[in-house]
Structure formats: structure tokens, C-alpha cells
Design an enzyme around this catalytic site. Structure first.
Site, short mmCIF file in Angstrom:
data_model
loop_
_atom_site.label_atom_id
_atom_site.label_comp_id
_atom_site.label_asym_id
_atom_site.label_seq_id
_atom_site.Cartn_x
_atom_site.Cartn_y
_atom_site.Cartn_z
N HIS B 62 29.13 34.78 34.80
CA HIS B 62 28.94 33.35 34.57
C HIS B 62 28.50 32.72 35.90
CE1 HIS B 62 31.57 33.01 30.69
NE2 HIS B 62 30.27 33.16 30.41
N ASP B 64 29.15 30.10 37.59
CA ASP B 64 30.09 29.54 38.57
C ASP B 64 30.83 30.62 39.36
OD1 ASP B 64 31.36 30.14 36.14
OD2 ASP B 64 32.94 28.67 36.44
N HIS B 140 37.95 37.59 28.65
CA HIS B 140 37.18 36.36 28.77
C HIS B 140 36.02 36.41 27.78
CE1 HIS B 140 36.00 32.67 30.59
NE2 HIS B 140 34.99 33.12 31.28
N ASP B 210 38.02 34.99 35.44
CA ASP B 210 38.59 34.11 34.43
C ASP B 210 39.23 34.96 33.32
OD1 ASP B 210 37.23 32.23 35.95
OD2 ASP B 210 35.78 31.75 34.40
N HIS B 268 40.77 27.79 39.76
CA HIS B 268 39.78 27.63 38.68
C HIS B 268 40.10 26.41 37.81
CE1 HIS B 268 37.06 28.76 35.32
NE2 HIS B 268 36.36 29.25 36.32
#
Lengths: 301, 301
Positions: B62, B64, B140, B210, B268
Site C-alpha cells: 500500500h 502509505d 490485512h 497493518d 498507524h
């Protein structure tokens, strides 16, 4: 016409030096030109509305002009964008962005269109009601285009006193604005120039980065209102310019002078220089109406 | 062991909120963990030497956590890097970086190795003399790994008084440090535990971001010294957590408690929250030794 410099430095982002990105506001468009890493944050700092950006022009695929684009495209999705986004850039840009979105399983939920460029000749890439954007092929290490943003010439302005004097009927006004003569009821022809004023001169902005010194661009940017030309180096580092296919401040000024532009803005400075003031001095000796780009600086043009 | 938080916010970079990236200094290694957009600038702000980074661990693809990597890899080239760089991340990372470098005709002039991960089981991905790094498979939206950084258990410490008392010859010292008993010249066997002390306990750090709440990770992070666990939401937004496959602060605390870790660091954070203080309050009710990540914060562990 308003130009906001988001970043104007070469090579890599630093605490105080952002790579190339700028926003041109013209005839209610907000055009994003280049998108180095950190452009999103710079847009926020300038309080520019993300939703107003519908067209992004990428000069070439070096990281300092392009690595902020995947993040910006992703952010548009997170912000719930629904409207179309058009990206104009070199062939390959679609594959790159598509691959990154695919790997993150993060497809956009808004229509994203790529307009891939590969021509070595100038071409019109965007045409709206009031603005055209065309490419300026540049000489750099990889395929690169500058962009010329040009207002279309508007309608002629009605000469209110003259139409009253000749008792011209309202129904002719649209034709007068389009430049047509009027034939009165008595058969008399009134020359359009008696009934209207010239339209405001159309504004234009040429973005030329990155490029080595190239007189080939002069016919394309001739008499442009404002020219942004890269000046990575000073003449003291002149030997590096052709090697890296960049320009010096003096070379940018020579191009501005030969093209008889209204104003020159220098940018894409190498971070090797402590101050950018010598860039202005070097260019002003040849072309006096020169300004320096600066991250966050706004030019009302 | 020193942890520097370069960014600890979810989704998109903002003026004051950087996406995920952190640097773990352990046994003379400087490991970069995740690399959201803007990581280079954060490294500079923290005055961390780029040349000391030889291993980069990417949890998932991802933006980010990953969109700062192409720029960082390019900057290493511009800085004249000569030493090897190793990148550990999900399958696809090599294709993405390679394509971006190819489009910019900007190949690295230093050896760049990709270690692509695709296993759903924990595996050792790096083993040095004093440290191992293994994956922590996370739950995730796309394939994601956390990483467990662990000092190897060191040698036993010589009990200087004891070896003097038993008049043990120096040539046995290495064996004693390795845990072996000693047989004196008179034939007497001296138990190693009389001649040496236990080594210092080995430090360990688990990065888990994440992920949704998943007890499957508990055996992998059991009794780890420090656990960084994502806490995108508070319990008040609990419904969003499984939907987006993220965790709440309370869920992170439950994992920390069940795994009996030494310390919990939360990060996060969704930028929807004005303050991160409620994250600490929510987690501390379950697991008191909790700290909050903060961009630029350094933890001496």
C-alpha cells in the site's frame, strides 16, 4: 493567471527543497505540472483544493518530476473523488501507475485517463473552451516535454458609445463581438473596428524543464507571456550542463531573449548552491525581467 | 536498541503527519522498516546517515508504506552509493521498482537485491552475526508481513572470580563462554554454571502493521521486548476495523497482554483523530506499559 511553485529544486527532496511541481490557475482551470515526491503535502500547505485538479501534466519520468504522482492518485481515491482525472505524460506512465495500483489492490473509484505522449513534434494535448495546452519537445536524457498553456483569443469588446451613436440594434451585438461588420437599415455598412475594441491579449505560460540549451524551442515559445525555464547550474558549472542535459541561468536567459518572452522565471536549481541569488544576477545581465522560483512562491501573472 | 519513528500515520501524507516509516538501530545495523512517501526527508530531519542503511523491510505494497521507496533508491544513486542494498518485501516489489528505474533510465550504480516474500508462514529473512529478522504474517487487505528483529543470544559471561579460584587456564576461556564444563588437570570436572554468568537477555522488537486483530501472531511475538502494533482506530470506530482490516487501540493492547510483551508502542493512527492521547488511555486500561508513536520520536529500548 496565477502560478504557485510547489517545488523547484533538482534531484532529491530535502527538508527545505522540494522537487519539481507547480500549479497554474488559468481561466478557472487548476493545472498541476509535474509531481515530485511530496507534492501532496505542498498542495495542502498552499491550501489548494485537491478536487479542483482535473488535469496533470508530467514532463518526463525522472523521479524528481513524477514520484509524487502514485501517492496523489491514491489520495484522490481516499478523498472520495468522483470526477475524471486526466494525466498527460510520456509513454510508460500508464503502465507504471497501473502496476502500483494493482500491487496495492487499490484501484481508483473515479475515472482515470492517461494521455500518453510519444511525439517528437509539438502537439495540442488539451483543448478547452478558453485554453489550449500543447507540448514543447525538450532535449533531455530521456523523452521530455515542456508544456505551453495559452488562453484562446477572446471575443472583441463592444464599443458601447459607438453602437449607441449608430443606433445599432441589440440583435447585432453577438456578430459585432465575433468581428463582423453591420449593415444598417438604410443600407450603410459600418466597419466592425468602429463598433468594437480589440479583445484583451491572450495570456500564455511556457513550462520548460528539464532541458539542455536548445534553440529549437524558440519558435514554439516565441513572445510567450511568461517562460519558466530550468536553470540547474550557473555558468561556473557550465561543463556539467551538456553532460547532464541541463541548462545554466545564462543559457535560460539567452533563450528568453531570443524568444522575446515577457518574463522569465528560473527554477530546477541544483541543491549544491547555498543561495539562488546568483542565478538571478547571471540571467538579468542578458534578460532583465527575470524572477526566481521558490517553493511556496505565488506569481500573479 | 533504538527506534526512530519517521512516520506513524495512516493513509496519506499531510503537513504534520507522515505515513509509516521507522528506523531500528540494533547491534550496529540501521534497519529501515517501511518507506511511505516523504521518508527521505524524514531521514534527513533526523540526521540519519543514508549510507548506514543496507536493509529495507517493506510490510506491504500500500502506498502509505511503500511510495517513498523509489525516490529513496534513486537518491542512494545520486549520493554515489557503492555498497549493496537489500530490499525485503512482497512479491511484485522488484517489478515495480525495476519498471520505475527503467522508465527514468536511472539504473542504480550500486548492487540492489530484492528478497521477495510470498510465504504465509513465518520465515527468517535476514541472519547476521548478532541479529535475525523473521516475518510475522499479518491479516490485512493485501499480502502483508510484520517483522521480528531479534538479537542472537550472546556468549556466557566469564565469572572472573571463579576462574581465578579454580585456577582455570586461559586457554579454556572460550569454551567456558560457549557453555562448556572444564576438566582440571587433577581430573576434577567444574560445572560451567560455576565458572560463568548467564548472557544478557537478548533484545527483540516486533513490528506489526497493518493488521486486523489476529491471535495467530501471538506465538510469534510471545514475550518479545517491544511490540509496535498498529492502532488505526479507537473502539468508538470499532466497526471500521474489520471492514478495513485494521485494529483498534484496545485490540492492540489485548494482543500485547496475551503475548506477554515487555512494552507496547501504538502507531498507524487514522488522521481523523485530533489527538492521539485517547489511544493511550484506551490501551493502558488493558496493558499499562504502552507508549504512543509520534513522528520524530526516538525510543531508547
Amino acid at each position: 493567471m496565477k502560478l504557485t511553485i510547489l517545488g523547484c529544486y533538482a534531484a532529491t527532496p530535502r527538508s527545505l527543497n522540494n522537487p519539481t511541481s507547480q500549479v497554474l490557475e488559468i481561466k478557472n482551470h487548476l493545472f498541476l505540472i509535474d509531481c515530485g515526491e511530496g507534492t501532496q503535502v505542498q498542495l495542502r500547505k498552499q491550501k489548494l483544493k485537491f478536487s479542483r485538479i482535473n488535469h496533470i501534466f508530467i514532463s518526463h519520468l525522472h523521479g524528481d518530476h513524477f514520484f509524487g504522482l502514485p501517492g496523489l492518485i491514491s489520495t484522490f481515491r481516499l478523498l472520495g473523488r468522483k470526477t475524471e482525472l486526466h494525466v498527460y505524460g510520456p509513454k510508460g506512465i500508464k503502465e507504471a501507475i497501473t502496476l502500483l495500483l494493482k500491487l496495492g489492490d487499490s484501484w481508483t473509484n473515479y475515472p482515470l485517463y492517461f494521455h500518453e505522449l510519444s511525439s517528437l513534434e509539438s502537439e495540442i494535448v488539451f483543448e478547452g473552451n478558453k485554453v489550449t495546452v500543447s507540448t514543447i519537445p525538450l532535449q533531455h536524457r530521456i523523452y521530455t516535454n515542456g508544456f505551453l498553456f495559452k488562453e484562446k483569443i477572446g471575443e472583441r469588446k463592444l464599443n458601447v458609445e459607438a453602437v449607441a451613436k449608430y443606433r445599432v440594434n441589440k440583435c447585432y451585438f453577438q456578430n459585432i463581438k465575433k468581428g463582423k461588420d453591420v449593415i444598417l437599415e438604410n443600407g450603410q455598412r459600418i466597419d466592425n473596428r468602429l463598433l468594437s475594441h480589440d479583445p484583451l491579449p491572450s495570456k500564455s505560460y511556457a513550462f520548460c524543464s528539464d532541458t539542455q540549451y536548445s534553440e529549437e524551442i524558440i519558435p514554439l515559445i516565441n513572445e510567450v507571456g511568461v517562460l519558466y525555464h530550468e536553470a540547474t547550474f550557473l555558468e561556473s558549472e557550465k561543463a556539467l550542463a551538456p553532460k547532464t542535459k541541463h541548462s545554466t541561468a545564462m543559457e535560460a536567459a539567452i533563450i528568453a531573449k531570443k524568444a522575446n518572452v515577457g518574463k522569465l522565471i528560473l527554477g530546477h536549481f541544483s541543491t549544491r548552491y547555498g543561495s539562488t541569488c546568483p542565478f538571478k544576477e547571471e540571467a538579468a545581465a542578458i534578460f532583465p525581467n527575470v524572477e526566481l522560483a521558490e517553493d511556496g512562491r505565488i506569481f500573479d501573472l
